[in-house]
Design an enzyme around this catalytic site. Structure first.
Site, short mmCIF file in Angstrom:
data_model
loop_
_atom_site.label_atom_id
_atom_site.label_comp_id
_atom_site.label_asym_id
_atom_site.label_seq_id
_atom_site.Cartn_x
_atom_site.Cartn_y
_atom_site.Cartn_z
N CYS A 1 -18.73 -8.66 -12.72
CA CYS A 1 -19.50 -8.77 -13.95
C CYS A 1 -19.26 -7.51 -14.77
CB CYS A 1 -20.99 -8.93 -13.64
SG CYS A 1 -21.37 -10.44 -12.75
N CYS B 1 -21.71 -4.31 -14.70
CA CYS B 1 -22.29 -3.91 -13.43
C CYS B 1 -21.45 -2.88 -12.67
CB CYS B 1 -22.49 -5.16 -12.58
SG CYS B 1 -23.22 -4.81 -10.98
N GLU C 1 -26.99 0.65 -1.42
CA GLU C 1 -28.19 1.17 -2.06
C GLU C 1 -29.34 0.19 -1.94
OE1 GLU C 1 -27.43 2.39 -6.11
OE2 GLU C 1 -25.43 3.00 -5.45
N CYS D 1 -35.60 -3.68 -3.83
CA CYS D 1 -34.40 -4.36 -4.30
C CYS D 1 -33.31 -4.10 -3.26
CB CYS D 1 -34.05 -3.76 -5.66
SG CYS D 1 -32.52 -4.36 -6.34
N CYS E 1 -18.80 -5.80 -4.55
CA CYS E 1 -19.02 -7.16 -5.03
C CYS E 1 -17.72 -7.69 -5.60
CB CYS E 1 -20.10 -7.18 -6.11
SG CYS E 1 -20.57 -8.86 -6.62
N CYS F 1 -28.04 -0.17 -9.94
CA CYS F 1 -27.71 -0.24 -8.51
C CYS F 1 -26.20 -0.30 -8.34
CB CYS F 1 -28.35 -1.48 -7.93
SG CYS F 1 -28.65 -1.32 -6.20
N SER G 1 -31.38 -13.51 -6.16
CA SER G 1 -30.78 -13.49 -7.49
C SER G 1 -29.29 -13.79 -7.36
CB SER G 1 -31.00 -12.11 -8.12
OG SER G 1 -30.42 -12.06 -9.40
N1 SAH Z 1 -25.12 -10.84 -7.67
C1 SAH Z 1 -26.51 -11.08 -7.88
C2 SAH Z 1 -27.36 -9.92 -7.50
C3 SAH Z 1 -27.06 -8.64 -8.26
S1 SAH Z 1 -28.38 -8.32 -9.30
C4 SAH Z 1 -26.75 -11.49 -9.31
O1 SAH Z 1 -25.80 -11.46 -10.08
O2 SAH Z 1 -27.84 -11.87 -9.65
C5 SAH Z 1 -27.67 -8.25 -10.82
C6 SAH Z 1 -28.76 -7.84 -11.79
O3 SAH Z 1 -28.83 -6.41 -11.87
C7 SAH Z 1 -28.44 -8.31 -13.16
O4 SAH Z 1 -28.86 -9.63 -13.39
C8 SAH Z 1 -29.22 -7.34 -13.98
O5 SAH Z 1 -30.56 -7.76 -14.03
C9 SAH Z 1 -29.15 -6.04 -13.18
N2 SAH Z 1 -28.12 -5.14 -13.71
C10 SAH Z 1 -26.93 -4.80 -13.14
N3 SAH Z 1 -26.25 -3.93 -13.92
C11 SAH Z 1 -27.02 -3.71 -15.00
C12 SAH Z 1 -26.88 -2.89 -16.18
N4 SAH Z 1 -25.81 -2.14 -16.39
N5 SAH Z 1 -27.91 -2.90 -17.06
C13 SAH Z 1 -28.99 -3.66 -16.87
N6 SAH Z 1 -29.18 -4.43 -15.79
C14 SAH Z 1 -28.21 -4.47 -14.87
#
Ligand code: SAH
Length: 381
Positions: free
Chosen positions: A134, A137, A102, A123, A130, A351, A209
């Site tokens: 986390c 996510c 995406e 983005c 991944c 995403c 990031s």
């Molecule tokens: N792996 C990298 C890039 C992924 S971006 C990293 O961890 O930075 C990850 C970001 O996406 C998170 O920091 C957050 O800002 C956003 N994100 C992902 N899932 C989310 C959710 N359920 N709610 C809000 N923000 C989310």
């Protein structure tokens, strides 16, 4: 059930969009062609954005033939676009092995990454899936599949720009995947994206990031281009952060902040700490005080993001009053802090969900949650 990946061509050629002038110069020499051909190929690829090798009309037929045996002009296609022109648009892209990633286009960037408010931000993804798991996510829900190549990273920008007919001003590596776990492809892509002969996006308009891979942050501190760094922090003490991000058990906050100090000592740009607010998990006022202290120690800005519900995951976003109270602690401590509530960000933040739904419906991956329960964004699509 047969899957897309089995049906993919046995030998998928890479896209020219990941090549450098040096690589093409070497290729042209090995083919016994004159040196100026390399410049023409690079121009057709990046400046003119030729969508097929056939269309590179100033090259001889045999040279086009030789190129077409090794490369394609495009290796991916847009499978689906959701969202509208004035809001966030989400692109589901199909790779040449049948997998999906995406890319999200955010029309106006409210100066969150140092850009101006009228800038278009894209983005981009760095991996299929991944490995970091986390807990908030969607990208990690089905695990890690593979790294994207430099060409696949660059092609995301090229495909979206062609689709919308406009240039992208800012890039954030906040899509699917952990960019610093795909270090060499990321670096190569950033060099191509930044180069005058390439895509021509200023390094200060690119933000990497990371979930906090401390050793790679230290390494990246020596990268000559002045890219920006954002850290997905989401917890200001080890106990809280480890519950949300398993990577914290490998690289704890002490190690992470040591790496961030190294970054700070070598770079001019301020860092950004990303902090999703999750009800009763990390939204306690005590965390806000700790976060303020940590942000000040590295002169970082803080982006607070209300948690976006992901089906299959249990957490919720805090009340607006609690979000405001958390932010106010940071502001009172003299930390630059923003709280994003726009819908667009909900979609961007989610995403990984669109891809999860697509790959699940095609039987490429097994759904970690029943497919019909997966929704996209906060119902904004
Ligand atoms: N792996 C990298 C890039 C992924 S971006 C990293 O961890 O930075 C990850 C970001 O996406 C998170 O920091 C957050 O800002 C956003 N994100 C992902 N899932 C989310 C959710 N359920 N709610 C809000 N923000 C989310």
């Amino acid at each position: 059930m047969p899957t897309e990946s089995l049906a993919a061509p046995a030998r998928a050629l890479p896209s020219l969009l990941g090549t450098t002038p040096q690589e093409i110069t070497d290729l042209v020499a090995s083919l016994g062609e004159p040196g100026f051909r390399a410049k023409q190929i690079i121009e057709w690829t990046y400046a003119k954005r030729a969508t097929s090798i056939e269309a590179m009309s100033s090259l001889s037929k045999p040279l086009r033939q030789a190129l077409a045996e090794r490369y394609v002009a495009r290796s991916m296609s847009i499978a689906k676009v959701t969202g509208s022109e004035d809001t966030t648009r989400k692109f589901l892209l199909k790779l040449n092995d049948g997998r999906y990633i995406e890319t999200v286009l955010i029309p106006a960037n409210p100066a969150l990454y140092g850009g101006d408010s009228d800038r278009r931000t894209l983005c981009v993804s760095s991996q299929v899936g991944c490995a970091y798991d986390c807990k908030f996510c969607a990208s990690g829900l089905a695990g890690f599949t593979r790294n994207l190549t430099a060409a696949e990273i660059v092609e995301q920008i090229v495909l979206v720009e062609a689709h919308v007919g406009e240039r992208v001003d800012n890039l954030v590596f906040m899509g699917m995947g952990e960019p610093l776990a795909n270090y060499s492809n990321l670096i190569k892509a950033i060099e191509i994206l930044n180069a005058e002969w390439g895509i021509g996006i200023g390094a200060r308009h690119m933000t990497v990031s990371t979930s906090g891979l401390a050793p790679q942050i230290k390494k990246l501190a020596d990268f000559p281009l002045q890219i920006r760094l954002a850290i997905s922090l989401h917890g200001a003490s080890d106990d809280v952060r480890s519950k949300i991000m398993p990577v914290n058990q490998k690289h704890d906050l002490a190690e992470l902040f040591d790496a961030l100090q190294t970054w700070r000592s070598k770079r001019k740009q301020h860092m950004t700490l990303e902090y999703i607010l999750i009800k009763d998990v990390n939204d306690m006022i005590a965390q806000a005080h700790l976060l303020a202290k940590r942000a000040r120690s590295i002169h970082a800005k803080v982006n607070l993001i209300p948690y976006n519900t992901v089906e299959g995951l249990d957490w919720e976003r805090p009340s607006e009053a609690q979000q405001d109270a958390f932010r106010d602690v940071l502001l009172a401590a003299g930390v630059t802090a923003t709280l994003r509530r726009e819908k667009g960000h909900d979609i961007a933040a989610a995403c990984g969900q669109l891809r999860l739904m697509q790959e699940t419906s095609e039987g490429i991956i097994q759904s970690p949650v029943p497919a019909k329960r997966i929704t996209i964004g906060a119902g904004a699509l």
